[in-house]
Motif scaffolding. Structure first.
Motif, PDB file in Angstrom:
ATOM      1  N   THR A   1      24.455 -62.946  25.123  1.00  0.00           N
ATOM      2  CA  THR A   1      23.072 -63.020  24.625  1.00  0.00           C
ATOM      3  C   THR A   1      22.771 -61.819  23.728  1.00  0.00           C
ATOM      4  OG1 THR A   1      22.692 -63.561  26.961  1.00  0.00           O
ATOM      5  CG2 THR A   1      20.888 -63.962  25.483  1.00  0.00           C
ATOM      6  N   ALA A   2      23.593 -61.687  22.670  1.00  0.00           N
ATOM      7  CA  ALA A   2      23.502 -60.498  21.821  1.00  0.00           C
ATOM      8  C   ALA A   2      22.231 -60.481  20.986  1.00  0.00           C
ATOM      9  CB  ALA A   2      24.719 -60.442  20.905  1.00  0.00           C
ATOM     10  N   SER A   3      21.767 -59.258  20.701  1.00  0.00           N
ATOM     11  CA  SER A   3      20.654 -59.062  19.771  1.00  0.00           C
ATOM     12  C   SER A   3      21.112 -58.009  18.753  1.00  0.00           C
ATOM     13  CB  SER A   3      19.429 -58.556  20.515  1.00  0.00           C
ATOM     14  OG  SER A   3      19.613 -57.188  20.833  1.00  0.00           O
ATOM     15  N   THR A   4      20.228 -57.651  17.827  1.00  0.00           N
ATOM     16  CA  THR A   4      20.602 -56.657  16.810  1.00  0.00           C
ATOM     17  C   THR A   4      20.794 -55.277  17.436  1.00  0.00           C
ATOM     18  OG1 THR A   4      18.245 -56.406  16.393  1.00  0.00           O
ATOM     19  CG2 THR A   4      19.462 -57.822  14.871  1.00  0.00           C
ATOM     20  N   ARG A   5      20.353 -55.112  18.681  1.00  0.00           N
ATOM     21  CA  ARG A   5      20.492 -53.798  19.334  1.00  0.00           C
ATOM     22  C   ARG A   5      21.704 -53.711  20.260  1.00  0.00           C
ATOM     23  NH1 ARG A   5      14.984 -54.229  20.222  1.00  0.00           N
ATOM     24  NH2 ARG A   5      15.297 -54.311  22.457  1.00  0.00           N
ATOM     25  N   THR A   6      22.350 -54.845  20.500  1.00  0.00           N
ATOM     26  CA  THR A   6      23.501 -54.846  21.426  1.00  0.00           C
ATOM     27  C   THR A   6      24.629 -53.992  20.844  1.00  0.00           C
ATOM     28  OG1 THR A   6      22.909 -57.088  22.047  1.00  0.00           O
ATOM     29  CG2 THR A   6      25.125 -56.348  22.661  1.00  0.00           C
ATOM     30  N   ARG A   7      25.144 -53.049  21.629  1.00  0.00           N
ATOM     31  CA  ARG A   7      26.236 -52.194  21.141  1.00  0.00           C
ATOM     32  C   ARG A   7      27.571 -52.737  21.653  1.00  0.00           C
ATOM     33  NH1 ARG A   7      23.658 -47.302  24.042  1.00  0.00           N
ATOM     34  NH2 ARG A   7      23.263 -49.091  25.377  1.00  0.00           N
TER      35      ARG A   7
ATOM     36  N   ALA B   1      29.788 -59.695  11.547  1.00  0.00           N
ATOM     37  CA  ALA B   1      29.112 -60.242  10.361  1.00  0.00           C
ATOM     38  C   ALA B   1      27.872 -61.055  10.742  1.00  0.00           C
ATOM     39  CB  ALA B   1      30.090 -61.101   9.565  1.00  0.00           C
ATOM     40  N   ARG B   2      27.718 -61.362  12.016  1.00  0.00           N
ATOM     41  CA  ARG B   2      26.515 -62.073  12.459  1.00  0.00           C
ATOM     42  C   ARG B   2      25.312 -61.120  12.572  1.00  0.00           C
ATOM     43  NH1 ARG B   2      27.707 -67.064  15.078  1.00  0.00           N
ATOM     44  NH2 ARG B   2      25.871 -66.819  16.393  1.00  0.00           N
ATOM     45  N   GLY B   3      25.552 -59.830  12.272  1.00  0.00           N
ATOM     46  CA  GLY B   3      24.460 -58.861  12.324  1.00  0.00           C
ATOM     47  C   GLY B   3      24.536 -58.014  13.581  1.00  0.00           C
TER      48      GLY B   3
ATOM     49  N   ALA C   1      34.746 -58.192   1.787  1.00  0.00           N
ATOM     50  CA  ALA C   1      33.557 -58.967   2.189  1.00  0.00           C
ATOM     51  C   ALA C   1      32.267 -58.220   1.863  1.00  0.00           C
ATOM     52  CB  ALA C   1      33.637 -59.283   3.680  1.00  0.00           C
ATOM     53  N   HIS C   2      32.382 -57.202   1.007  1.00  0.00           N
ATOM     54  CA  HIS C   2      31.229 -56.451   0.484  1.00  0.00           C
ATOM     55  C   HIS C   2      30.475 -55.640   1.536  1.00  0.00           C
ATOM     56  CE1 HIS C   2      32.069 -58.641  -3.115  1.00  0.00           C
ATOM     57  NE2 HIS C   2      31.925 -59.784  -2.474  1.00  0.00           N
ATOM     58  N   TRP C   3      31.201 -55.087   2.478  1.00  0.00           N
ATOM     59  CA  TRP C   3      30.586 -54.113   3.381  1.00  0.00           C
ATOM     60  C   TRP C   3      30.637 -52.763   2.648  1.00  0.00           C
ATOM     61  CZ3 TRP C   3      29.761 -54.479   9.066  1.00  0.00           C
ATOM     62  CH2 TRP C   3      29.823 -55.800   9.528  1.00  0.00           C
ATOM     63  N   ASP C   4      29.580 -51.953   2.778  1.00  0.00           N
ATOM     64  CA  ASP C   4      29.546 -50.641   2.107  1.00  0.00           C
ATOM     65  C   ASP C   4      30.056 -49.554   3.038  1.00  0.00           C
ATOM     66  OD1 ASP C   4      28.294 -51.749  -0.141  1.00  0.00           O
ATOM     67  OD2 ASP C   4      26.361 -51.695   0.930  1.00  0.00           O
ATOM     68  N   THR C   5      30.708 -48.570   2.433  1.00  0.00           N
ATOM     69  CA  THR C   5      31.176 -47.415   3.210  1.00  0.00           C
ATOM     70  C   THR C   5      29.995 -46.499   3.520  1.00  0.00           C
ATOM     71  OG1 THR C   5      33.125 -47.508   1.832  1.00  0.00           O
ATOM     72  CG2 THR C   5      32.903 -45.565   3.204  1.00  0.00           C
ATOM     73  N   VAL C   6      30.016 -45.914   4.708  1.00  0.00           N
ATOM     74  CA  VAL C   6      28.999 -44.922   5.064  1.00  0.00           C
ATOM     75  C   VAL C   6      29.742 -43.618   5.354  1.00  0.00           C
ATOM     76  CG1 VAL C   6      27.200 -44.297   6.727  1.00  0.00           C
ATOM     77  CG2 VAL C   6      27.550 -46.714   6.107  1.00  0.00           C
TER      78      VAL C   6
ATOM     79  N   THR D   1      24.469 -55.484   4.578  1.00  0.00           N
ATOM     80  CA  THR D   1      23.059 -55.883   4.529  1.00  0.00           C
ATOM     81  C   THR D   1      23.029 -57.405   4.449  1.00  0.00           C
ATOM     82  OG1 THR D   1      23.253 -55.408   2.183  1.00  0.00           O
ATOM     83  CG2 THR D   1      21.992 -53.851   3.492  1.00  0.00           C
ATOM     84  N   LYS D   2      21.988 -57.972   4.968  1.00  0.00           N
ATOM     85  CA  LYS D   2      21.791 -59.430   4.949  1.00  0.00           C
ATOM     86  C   LYS D   2      22.995 -60.208   5.506  1.00  0.00           C
ATOM     87  CE  LYS D   2      18.582 -59.398   1.158  1.00  0.00           C
ATOM     88  NZ  LYS D   2      18.542 -59.466  -0.260  1.00  0.00           N
ATOM     89  N   PRO D   3      23.171 -60.286   6.786  1.00  0.00           N
ATOM     90  CA  PRO D   3      22.360 -59.623   7.800  1.00  0.00           C
ATOM     91  C   PRO D   3      22.805 -58.173   7.970  1.00  0.00           C
ATOM     92  CG  PRO D   3      24.045 -60.903   8.874  1.00  0.00           C
ATOM     93  CD  PRO D   3      24.206 -61.149   7.411  1.00  0.00           C
ATOM     94  N   GLU D   4      21.889 -57.362   8.499  1.00  0.00           N
ATOM     95  CA  GLU D   4      22.219 -55.963   8.713  1.00  0.00           C
ATOM     96  C   GLU D   4      23.222 -55.831   9.855  1.00  0.00           C
ATOM     97  OE1 GLU D   4      19.242 -52.656   9.236  1.00  0.00           O
ATOM     98  OE2 GLU D   4      18.684 -53.649   7.329  1.00  0.00           O
ATOM     99  N   ALA D   5      24.300 -55.115   9.569  1.00  0.00           N
ATOM    100  CA  ALA D   5      25.340 -54.962  10.595  1.00  0.00           C
ATOM    101  C   ALA D   5      26.058 -53.646  10.347  1.00  0.00           C
ATOM    102  CB  ALA D   5      26.335 -56.115  10.491  1.00  0.00           C
TER     103      ALA D   5
END
Ligand SMILES: C[S@@+](CC[C@H](N)C(=O)[O-])C[C@H]1O[C@@H](n2cnc3c(N)ncnc32)[C@H](O)[C@@H]1O
Length: 315
Positions: free
Chosen positions: A57-63, A80-82, A105-110, A133-137
């Motif tokens: 039951t993942a959410s955007t906050r699940t680590r 990639a699901r965010g 897959a167009h992920w940006d480096t941080v 981004t879109k979705p944020e992950a």
């Protein structure tokens, strides 16, 4: 006792000891062929990611943390699901492949040093961070040994392990690490690809039989058993549920299966001593010629399953 017998006994004892204490298997040498030999069809990869997501039951906050993340066969479609995802592996080569796939897959480096996030301790030798981004992950990758992860206690809601516990030096210690980094009430997902109805399995079983005749028990590499894992987890009060998430079909001809064995495409084959391996291959080729004859290029059915064991940690 005859001197030859004594020498033979010593050699078997030495091999027995060597095989009991086996170092972790680093996939650097298999990284280039990993996706081609183990990759899922796209729709299967997507389905698995969806089921894993729902299972916790993942959410955007699940680590999420994946131990032995490899080339991201599981990680990439899931993150990639965010999702907020961390992957640890001892193989720089495997992680470099994942890095290439993330860039494609167009992920940006941080850019940020290790220690920038509150759960990070003792800088690993290789670290990469990515954001989508879109979705944020986010995806954080580090070269480290899962026996001793550079991460603080109780930092993850979910830990995933797919085809890794049989490759580590001490799976019980790794499981203790998993327990250390999981939050109370978190979940441990232990997953595996398995075979259903399969003609391919006949060739693999024959290979195992031949190795056994030569004194090498390949089966012992596939530890821990489900029962052993359940027993340890149950002793911590973790509850287990196990089910098959998806079944799909592939096919391979006997010649293709044989070629994969001769190339040592699988880690278990790389662990066979060279002399035994060479003799085993000769015997297997002889057996296959007699068994399949003119059918060497006829595809064999190979049904696959993805089995999930979900352990719920006591809250
Ligand atoms: C069979 S691959 C599985 C990769 C991924 N989980 C998947 O299912 O595609 C196993 C991975 O575990 C890594 N590994 C083995 N022992 C390890 C250890 N002690 N610490 C970290 N990673 C390890 C290997 O380098 C390899 O990349």
């Amino acid at each position: 006792m005859e001197p030859g017998v004594v020498a033979g006994t010593r050699a078997s004892l030495a091999r027995f000891i060597e095989e009991m204490i086996m170092p972790s298997f680093n996939f650097d040498s298999l990284a280039a062929i990993y996706d081609a030999t183990r990759g899922y069809p796209d729709e299967v990869a997507t389905h698995i990611a969806g089921v894993l997501d729902e299972t916790v039951t993942a959410s955007t906050r699940t680590r999420f943390l994946e131990i032995g993340v490899g080339t991201g066969r599981i990680a990439l479609p899931l993150a990639a699901r965010g999702r907020v995802y961390t992957g640890i592996d001892i193989s720089t080569q495997m992680l470099s492949h994942l890095e290439e796939k993330l860039r494609a897959a167009h992920w940006d480096t941080v850019e940020a040093p290790w220690g920038a996030c509150g759960d990070e301790v003792e800088a690993p030798e290789w670290v990469r961070r990515f954001r989508h981004t879109k979705p944020e992950a986010s995806m954080r990758l580090a070269v480290a040994d899962v026996h001793q992860m550079p991460l603080r206690d109780a930092s993850f809601d979910v830990v995933i392990a797919v085809h890794v516990l049989h490759l580590v030096e001490n799976w019980r210690r790794v499981l203790e690490e998993v327990r250390r980094v999981l939050t109370p009430g978190g979940m441990f997902l232990h997953c595996a690809d398995s075979r259903g109805e399969s003609g391919v399995q006949e060739v693999r079983s024959q290979w195992r039989r031949i190795l056994l005749e030569l004194g090498h028990d390949e089966q012992r590499l596939y530890r821990p058993s489900e029962e052993a894992l359940d027993e340890v987890c149950a002793s911590w009060g973790w509850q287990v549920e196990r089910w098959n998430a998806i079944t799909w079909e592939r096919s391979q001809s006997p010649r293709q299966v044989l070629a994969g064995i001769l190339r040592r495409d699988w880690s278990s084959m790389r662990r066979v001593p060279n002399d035994l391996f060479a003799e085993g291959c000769k015997r297997l080729e002889r057996w296959a010629a007699a068994r399949y004859g003119a059918q060497m290029d006829t595809p064999l059915k190979d049904e696959r399953h993805f089995v999930i064991s979900r352990y719920r940690v006591k809250g």
